[in-house]
Design a protein around this motif. Structure first.
Motif, PDB file in Angstrom:
ATOM      1  N   ARG A 180       0.845  -1.195   0.000  1.00  0.00           N
ATOM      2  CA  ARG A 180       0.000   0.000   0.000  1.00  0.00           C
ATOM      3  C   ARG A 180       0.882   1.247   0.000  1.00  0.00           C
ATOM      4  N   LYS A 181       0.336   2.349  -0.479  1.00  0.00           N
ATOM      5  CA  LYS A 181       1.092   3.593  -0.515  1.00  0.00           C
ATOM      6  C   LYS A 181       1.087   4.270   0.856  1.00  0.00           C
ATOM      7  N   GLU A 182       2.112   5.097   1.073  1.00  0.00           N
ATOM      8  CA  GLU A 182       2.166   5.873   2.317  1.00  0.00           C
ATOM      9  C   GLU A 182       0.899   6.705   2.488  1.00  0.00           C
ATOM     10  N   THR A 183       0.404   7.272   1.383  1.00  0.00           N
ATOM     11  CA  THR A 183      -0.793   8.103   1.463  1.00  0.00           C
ATOM     12  C   THR A 183      -2.013   7.308   1.926  1.00  0.00           C
ATOM     13  N   ASP A 184      -2.044   6.023   1.626  1.00  0.00           N
ATOM     14  CA  ASP A 184      -3.157   5.191   2.090  1.00  0.00           C
ATOM     15  C   ASP A 184      -3.158   5.078   3.615  1.00  0.00           C
ATOM     16  N   ILE A 185      -1.981   4.846   4.175  1.00  0.00           N
ATOM     17  CA  ILE A 185      -1.871   4.726   5.629  1.00  0.00           C
ATOM     18  C   ILE A 185      -2.144   6.075   6.293  1.00  0.00           C
ATOM     19  N   ALA A 186      -1.654   7.155   5.674  1.00  0.00           N
ATOM     20  CA  ALA A 186      -1.898   8.493   6.216  1.00  0.00           C
ATOM     21  C   ALA A 186      -3.392   8.801   6.247  1.00  0.00           C
ATOM     22  N   ALA A 187      -4.103   8.410   5.195  1.00  0.00           N
ATOM     23  CA  ALA A 187      -5.548   8.647   5.160  1.00  0.00           C
ATOM     24  C   ALA A 187      -6.257   7.855   6.256  1.00  0.00           C
ATOM     25  N   GLU A 188      -5.794   6.656   6.509  1.00  0.00           N
ATOM     26  CA  GLU A 188      -6.400   5.865   7.585  1.00  0.00           C
ATOM     27  C   GLU A 188      -6.125   6.494   8.938  1.00  0.00           C
ATOM     28  N   LEU A 189      -4.911   6.989   9.139  1.00  0.00           N
ATOM     29  CA  LEU A 189      -4.598   7.673  10.396  1.00  0.00           C
ATOM     30  C   LEU A 189      -5.510   8.878  10.598  1.00  0.00           C
ATOM     31  N   ALA A 190      -5.686   9.670   9.553  1.00  0.00           N
ATOM     32  CA  ALA A 190      -6.546  10.852   9.654  1.00  0.00           C
ATOM     33  C   ALA A 190      -7.980  10.454   9.990  1.00  0.00           C
ATOM     34  N   GLY A 191      -8.463   9.423   9.332  1.00  0.00           N
ATOM     35  CA  GLY A 191      -9.818   8.962   9.599  1.00  0.00           C
ATOM     36  C   GLY A 191      -9.995   8.455  11.020  1.00  0.00           C
ATOM     37  N   LEU A 192      -8.990   7.777  11.532  1.00  0.00           N
ATOM     38  CA  LEU A 192      -9.058   7.259  12.898  1.00  0.00           C
ATOM     39  C   LEU A 192      -9.007   8.387  13.925  1.00  0.00           C
ATOM     40  N   LEU A 193      -8.153   9.382  13.683  1.00  0.00           N
ATOM     41  CA  LEU A 193      -8.118  10.524  14.597  1.00  0.00           C
ATOM     42  C   LEU A 193      -9.500  11.181  14.668  1.00  0.00           C
ATOM     43  N   LYS A 194     -10.140  11.356  13.514  1.00  0.00           N
ATOM     44  CA  LYS A 194     -11.486  11.923  13.503  1.00  0.00           C
ATOM     45  C   LYS A 194     -12.479  10.987  14.210  1.00  0.00           C
ATOM     46  N   ARG A 195     -12.354   9.705  13.949  1.00  0.00           N
ATOM     47  CA  ARG A 195     -13.251   8.729  14.589  1.00  0.00           C
ATOM     48  C   ARG A 195     -13.149   8.796  16.111  1.00  0.00           C
ATOM     49  N   PHE A 196     -11.960   9.055  16.615  1.00  0.00           N
ATOM     50  CA  PHE A 196     -11.774   9.118  18.058  1.00  0.00           C
ATOM     51  C   PHE A 196     -11.855  10.546  18.606  1.00  0.00           C
ATOM     52  N   GLY A 220       3.831  10.144   0.808  1.00  0.00           N
ATOM     53  CA  GLY A 220       3.864  10.251  -0.645  1.00  0.00           C
ATOM     54  C   GLY A 220       3.351   9.002  -1.317  1.00  0.00           C
ATOM     55  N   GLU A 221       3.752   8.848  -2.574  1.00  0.00           N
ATOM     56  CA  GLU A 221       3.237   7.746  -3.397  1.00  0.00           C
ATOM     57  C   GLU A 221       4.084   6.486  -3.308  1.00  0.00           C
ATOM     58  N   ARG A 222       5.101   6.510  -2.456  1.00  0.00           N
ATOM     59  CA  ARG A 222       5.938   5.311  -2.335  1.00  0.00           C
ATOM     60  C   ARG A 222       5.105   4.131  -1.817  1.00  0.00           C
ATOM     61  N   THR A 223       5.292   2.986  -2.442  1.00  0.00           N
ATOM     62  CA  THR A 223       4.629   1.761  -1.990  1.00  0.00           C
ATOM     63  C   THR A 223       5.447   1.115  -0.880  1.00  0.00           C
ATOM     64  N   ILE A 224       4.812   0.849   0.236  1.00  0.00           N
ATOM     65  CA  ILE A 224       5.479   0.240   1.380  1.00  0.00           C
ATOM     66  C   ILE A 224       5.731  -1.233   1.081  1.00  0.00           C
TER      67      ILE A 224
END
Length: 375
Positions: A180-196, A220-224
């Motif tokens: 997955r891309k770094e941006t995918d994980i970042a989006a999940e982090l943002a969503g979780l912060l909002k969820r909590f 960024g767009e780097r794939t982990i």
């Protein structure tokens, strides 16, 4: 207060006390007063959160005088709704009038004033043009402790924000990283912060592999990939107060070197936290953490300060850095976040928010600091 409950609201009396303390502290520092532009200082002192624009809005605090908030007439109705409005006098000005002429009678024409760091240059220059014998100094320089010591209601809010960030970390460990891309994980982090419960997400650093060697890498767009070390640093505002935590995870099993570097950073972070107690200079926290990393030969790879204050913003004074001799005071809140960064390879950072207690320090982040293995 739990991470999901609502805090007791601040009152006009709370804001009145803050404004009085700010004016008195300014007098002790030899200033004629304090000028507060829209931004975190104004929110802290009045509860009013306008947009900073070309129209002058400024809170004038002078010792022994009632606080005055100068506002554009079209914004006066919003200012009147601020929780702190009953503790101050509003003075409005209309388009076509000179706002600096409205403000000038409130100021000592020969005084030296503290002014918000984020005040627009055009407003400062306008004041100087109207009152050429006045002088100004940034609030961070003149009153670095203005927002530094938190009272019990503030500490509750910061603790709740920290608990929400901890819950976010607990959930992100369950997701898949590899492929997955770094941006995918970042989006999940943002969503979780909002969820909590966060109302505002300020940053979601996801630095995988060599990108982790950049402390402020933007996702960024780097794939982990499997074998990557991944630095996670995320936070924002909940109930108007900040969270900020960092953990470093590994996709699959780490090498012996990766594990060793992580262990060194964990030991350094522990040393920094253990050094926290009232009366100790801020620089001693930096020294304690840095000494561990230096001892293991990575001193040149620890390339930033050990910590920063946190409150109504996620970065504010005091700073845990060499040369900062401000003693720690109960109620201060700041990060302890040493790191090691190996260019082109990987980085490691571990960060907790710590508050100074009467006899030591208390972490406001409590997730595991060992190197977590993710898929």
């Amino acid at each position: 207060m739990s991470s999901q409950s609502q805090p007791v609201p601040f009152t006009a009396d709370d804001y009145r006390a803050r404004m009085t303390r700010a004016a008195d502290t300014a007098a002790e520092a030899g200033l004629a007063g304090v000028l507060v532009a829209p931004g975190p200082d104004l929110v802290y002192l009045t509860g009013y959160r306008p947009v900073n624009t070309e129209r002058l809005t400024v809170l004038v605090l002078t010792p022994g005088q009632d606080p005055v908030l100068v506002v554009p007439t079209l914004e006066a109705p919003d200012a009147e709704k601020a929780v702190g409005a009953p503790a101050l006098t509003l003075r409005d000005w209309t388009d076509g009038k000179d706002p600096y002429a409205v403000t000038a009678p409130l100021l000592d024409g020969h005084g030296r004033f503290g002014i918000s760091d984020n005040a627009w240059a055009m407003h400062l220059l306008g004041l100087q043009r109207t009152l050429p014998d006045t002088s100004y100094v940034s609030l961070t320089e003149a009153l670095p402790m203005l927002r530094a010591v938190k009272d019990a209601p503030e500490l509750e809010r910061i603790a709740a924000a920290g608990a929400a960030a901890d819950a976010t970390y607990g959930e992100i460990l369950k997701v898949r990283f590899s492929g997955r891309k770094e941006t995918d994980i970042a989006a999940e982090l943002a969503g979780l912060l909002k969820r909590f419960g966060h109302s505002q997400v300020d940053f979601t650093v996801v630095g995988s592999g060599p990108n982790g060697a950049n402390p402020h890498h933007e996702a960024g767009e780097r794939t982990i990939e499997r074998g990557d070390m991944v630095v996670l640093d995320f936070g924002g505002l909940k109930h108007g107060y900040g969270s900020d935590t960092s953990r470093t995870v590994h996709v699959g099993e780490p090498t012996a070197e990766e594990q060793r570097v992580h262990d060194i950073v964990r030991e350094a972070q522990e040393a920094g936290c253990e050094a926290v107690r009232p009366g100790v200079a801020c620089q001693e926290i930096d020294r304690a953490a840095r000494a561990v990393i230096t001892e293991f030969g990575y001193g040149e790879r620890f390339i930033h300060r050990t910590g920063h204050g946190i409150g109504v913003t996620t970065h504010e004074p005091p700073y845990m850095i060499e040369g900062e001799e401000q003693p720690l005071v109960p109620g201060m809140c700041f990060s302890v976040e040493p790191g090691i960064y190996l260019p082109g390879r990987f980085g490691v950072r571990i960060e907790d928010i710590v508050t100074v207690t009467e006899d030591g320090g208390r972490r406001l982040n409590n997730t595991a600091r060992e190197l977590a293995i993710v898929e």
